[in-house]
Scaffold this active site. Structure first.
Site, PDB file in Angstrom:
ATOM      1  N   ASN A 110       1.289  -1.054  -0.183  1.00 35.68           N
ATOM      2  CA  ASN A 110       0.419   0.217  -0.222  1.00 35.68           C
ATOM      3  C   ASN A 110       0.794   1.240   0.192  1.00 35.68           C
ATOM      4  O   ASN A 110       0.613   2.707  -0.584  1.00 35.68           O
ATOM      5  CB  ASN A 110      -1.276   0.496   1.361  1.00 35.68           C
ATOM      6  CG  ASN A 110       0.037  -0.224   2.726  1.00 35.68           C
ATOM      7  OD1 ASN A 110       0.294  -0.654   2.491  1.00 35.68           O
ATOM      8  ND2 ASN A 110      -0.555   0.504   3.638  1.00 35.68           N
ATOM      9  N   ASP A 140       1.714 -10.308   3.003  1.00 37.54           N
ATOM     10  CA  ASP A 140       0.757 -10.254   4.633  1.00 37.54           C
ATOM     11  C   ASP A 140      -0.479  -9.784   3.991  1.00 37.54           C
ATOM     12  O   ASP A 140      -1.575  -9.887   4.698  1.00 37.54           O
ATOM     13  CB  ASP A 140       1.062  -8.748   4.736  1.00 37.54           C
ATOM     14  CG  ASP A 140       2.485  -8.467   5.756  1.00 37.54           C
ATOM     15  OD1 ASP A 140       3.023  -9.252   6.134  1.00 37.54           O
ATOM     16  OD2 ASP A 140       2.868  -7.461   6.232  1.00 37.54           O
ATOM     17  N   GLU A 239       4.128 -12.358  14.939  1.00 38.75           N
ATOM     18  CA  GLU A 239       4.639 -11.118  15.181  1.00 38.75           C
ATOM     19  C   GLU A 239       4.167  -9.645  15.847  1.00 38.75           C
ATOM     20  O   GLU A 239       4.804  -9.190  16.738  1.00 38.75           O
ATOM     21  CB  GLU A 239       6.529 -10.506  14.863  1.00 38.75           C
ATOM     22  CG  GLU A 239       5.822 -10.456  12.743  1.00 38.75           C
ATOM     23  CD  GLU A 239       6.458  -9.692  12.255  1.00 38.75           C
ATOM     24  OE1 GLU A 239       7.797 -10.081  12.839  1.00 38.75           O
ATOM     25  OE2 GLU A 239       6.694  -9.212  10.755  1.00 38.75           O
ATOM     26  N   TYR A 296      13.038 -14.417   7.663  1.00 42.11           N
ATOM     27  CA  TYR A 296      13.124 -14.547   6.092  1.00 42.11           C
ATOM     28  C   TYR A 296      12.575 -15.343   5.720  1.00 42.11           C
ATOM     29  O   TYR A 296      12.649 -15.173   4.567  1.00 42.11           O
ATOM     30  CB  TYR A 296      14.066 -13.709   5.947  1.00 42.11           C
ATOM     31  CG  TYR A 296      13.890 -12.333   6.684  1.00 42.11           C
ATOM     32  CD1 TYR A 296      13.579 -10.868   5.915  1.00 42.11           C
ATOM     33  CD2 TYR A 296      15.150 -11.872   8.134  1.00 42.11           C
ATOM     34  CE1 TYR A 296      13.877 -10.049   6.844  1.00 42.11           C
ATOM     35  CE2 TYR A 296      14.889 -11.342   8.397  1.00 42.11           C
ATOM     36  CZ  TYR A 296      14.478  -9.722   8.014  1.00 42.11           C
ATOM     37  OH  TYR A 296      14.005  -8.719   8.318  1.00 42.11           O
ATOM     38  N   ARG A 299       9.435 -15.894   2.935  1.00 43.75           N
ATOM     39  CA  ARG A 299       9.645 -14.827   1.870  1.00 43.75           C
ATOM     40  C   ARG A 299      10.573 -15.268   0.896  1.00 43.75           C
ATOM     41  O   ARG A 299      10.275 -14.621   0.031  1.00 43.75           O
ATOM     42  CB  ARG A 299       9.087 -13.205   2.476  1.00 43.75           C
ATOM     43  CG  ARG A 299      10.554 -12.302   2.652  1.00 43.75           C
ATOM     44  CD  ARG A 299       9.913 -11.132   2.938  1.00 43.75           C
ATOM     45  NE  ARG A 299      11.765  -9.874   3.001  1.00 43.75           N
ATOM     46  CZ  ARG A 299      12.081  -9.299   3.337  1.00 43.75           C
ATOM     47  NH1 ARG A 299      10.757  -8.461   4.547  1.00 43.75           N
ATOM     48  NH2 ARG A 299      12.823  -8.826   3.769  1.00 43.75           N
TER      49      ARG A 299
END
Lengths: 404, 404
Positions: A110, A140, A239, A296, A299
């Protein structure tokens, strides 16, 4: 309307995903087919590469090279954490104008959509024809308007496979296992931990999302109940979980380091997992407590991609070119779910996606706020695609004969 | 020699691996082919299931079920952290005798080999014919005699794919990335982080193994050099790294929790990664420092298996049956590397494998103690099997035209 002629520019912003290169290659190969597009440039390190003119010419990149990059995770054009303000966007616009760029494609979340919106506005104010398309990308899954975001399905698949394995491991050597999953405000990725449950007692047995406040007492009660019911407990935690005041539980333990967006660092540290494990150890609920932070790998892990996600990431890149070059439109490419499971694509105005993110709908979260609903599983399963098989041993117990 | 007739028993001990079920299924299906083996029992939770007579009859488990379990990671028969002493082994022997078990197969590491040795000895002392075979299994690859251990190849593949992805991610958004890898005393698994390097500047740029002492000064010097050379730095660290006194660096930060073997807890906590990241932040070597602890995914992640490892794990289970049932021998199944790459199998006495573990040979570690050699890559590549492809973009830079 005369055909707009000039160069195209593509870039990637924010955290990499396993399939964002598909989108870049979709843009590149489709844009190269149009005679009115003289060159396709790629900016290195996102908007930072635009203002510093750190760009490469994708017009002569071989198809072999591009297709090999397309199936490589992370951002082949490299990325940035820069979040442009008006002045920064002005520089972007100036570089586009100087290079005769008429089509700008920016892959991101966004924040990136907002950059697109501002640059598009500035071009209009300066009477410079610049088509700007936001190409959606985020693990996300928190973009507005679209049914889901490219990048989410592959990350969801990784998380599901991680928890399926952790559950098998926890069953073999019982105790409490906590896995901390990425997702600052939206719980979609954490919720995906439930996708590979097969047997009725499979974990994760508890799932904590940023959408529901949590406190130590409720957490320990939940764990106690699960240990009683299953003799073990697998927990998926976002998280970004917060307390009743809306403060991130993790934020107390990272020394307060903030990123360039002013956000407290949540990833790249094991503090939250260790904190929650500490709560359980303190109460001596069970002997064996382990916490992993998936980090990580979620992703970028090489070799865990959802086929569906990969195809859709490619498609949004290709669609972006049609909207901009053939139809002369600006906007953000969005996905509509049709049938079970099929999709169609549409273009939504940049301002509908820019800046504000979305969260998990209530219908996806269970009433006690520590799990997901069937509706979520129905929603997410097709996005993560096919899962590897797993099976338990099915054999009869041997009669005991030893004297007691 | 009269044919020994009776039941077979198979069990798994210690940490699960991605392929240990292949070994169990190899034992089960092969043992079922012999008329002199009336039943094949499986103990649940390893030796603990033997002394508590918590066993299942594998004789009627369907082949479909067994083959599906064979490709499932973790221990389908469940596992245990129990480390039997003489009295415990006596109980194992008593249960074997009471149930008419004549062939005992135990999958595990050097502790499990020691259990095999003691049980075998007690049977002999009691004039009870009990063939005992240790079936090698460990992700640490630290067993003596054998060229390598089933379980290692798949874990190595996971670690390699994790670091290949982390390296791509680190290249996209530069900084320091630390990945903490399992391996208390042997660095084989951490070293595997180097297997998926493709381009000359690919990470991991630094690899720290338990075989070489490390201190804060040398570590920070290494990181400084790497940042200078690459503008970023990916580091693979074994959870078991030690200082010059031989004390685990991690041991200061886990509150000293010890497992049933008296070992300090290293896995299931993010403390070591956060400690090392703290050293770098303290010195302000770079702005962005992230640490992940790969954790339990290394041994249980669903869907990351080395084909070679899978085949060999199956083979050691099958061989175990031939050695015990057909040849009436006791021992530990070992692998010999022949050609490039092929293997043959042999049986080594239990006492040659029991108790003591091995470490990385000097020839596999570079002179500065912060990396691996070509000899290691040659050794480990065939074990991890085929890697997914990755590729960088190859395109010419665009000329800068903006006034400065």
């Amino acid at each position: 309307m005369a055909k707009l002629e000039g160069k195209a520019l593509v870039a990637q912003g924010g955290g990499p995903t396993a399939v964002v290169n598909q989108s870049v290659v979709g843009v590149t190969l489709e844009a190269r087919r149009f005679a009115q597009v003289s060159h396709v440039y790629g900016a290195l390190h996102g908007v930072n590469g635009i203002i510093n003119e750190n760009m490469v010419d994708l017009t002569e990149a071989t198809v072999a090279n591009l297709e090999a990059m397309a199936v490589t995770p992370s951002s082949g054009l490299l990325s940035t954490r820069d979040k442009p303000d008006e002045a920064y966007c002005k520089q972007i616009f100036e570089v586009c104008k100087a290079h005769g760029i008429r089509f700008f494609f920016y892959c991101g979340g966004n924040d990136s959509a907002d950059t697109c919106r501002i640059v598009n506005q500035q071009a209009a104010e300066n009477n410079y024809d610049l088509r700007v398309i936001h190409v959606p990308k985020t693990i996300d899954n928190d973009l507005k308007v679209t049914d889901h975001c490219p990048g989410y399905g592959s990350a969801a698949k990784f998380v599901a496979q991680a928890f399926a394995g952790a559950n098998l491991d926890n069953r073999a050597i019982p105790g409490v296992y906590i896995g901390v999953v990425m997702g600052r405000h939206a719980g979609f990725l954490t919720a995906a931990a439930a996708l590979a449950r097969k047997y009725p007692d499979d974990g994760p047995h508890l799932i904590y999302l940023p959408e529901r406040a949590i406190n130590k007492e409720k957490f320990l009660d939940d764990v106690t109940d699960a240990l009683e019911q299953y003799g073990r407990c697998v927990i998926a935690v976002s998280e970004g979980i917060v307390d009743e005041k809306g403060e991130a539980i993790a934020s107390q333990f990272t020394g307060g380091e903030k990123d360039s967006h002013g956000n407290v660092q949540l990833s790249g540290t094991g503090a939250l997992g260790d904190l929650l494990a500490g709560w359980i150890k303190e109460q001596k609920l069970t002997k064996r407590v382990r916490a992993d932070t998936l980090g990580y790998l979620q992703r970028s892990f090489l070799g865990c991609v959802s086929d569906v996600d990969q195809r859709e990431a490619r498609a949004v890149g290709e669609k972006a070119v049609y909207y901009a070059v053939r139809h002369g439109r600006d906007g953000s490419v969005a996905i509509k779910r049709t049938g079970d499971y099929a999709v169609s694509y549409f273009l939504t105005p940049l301002e509908t996606v820019a800046r504000h993110a979305t969260e998990m709908p209530d219908a996806f979260i269970n009433e006690t706020g520590n799990g997901v609903t069937e509706a979520f599983l129905q929603y997410a399963r097709p996005l993560a695609g096919a899962m590897p098989e797993l099976e338990r041993l099915d054999a009869l117990a041997v009669e005991k004969i030893m004297p007691k």
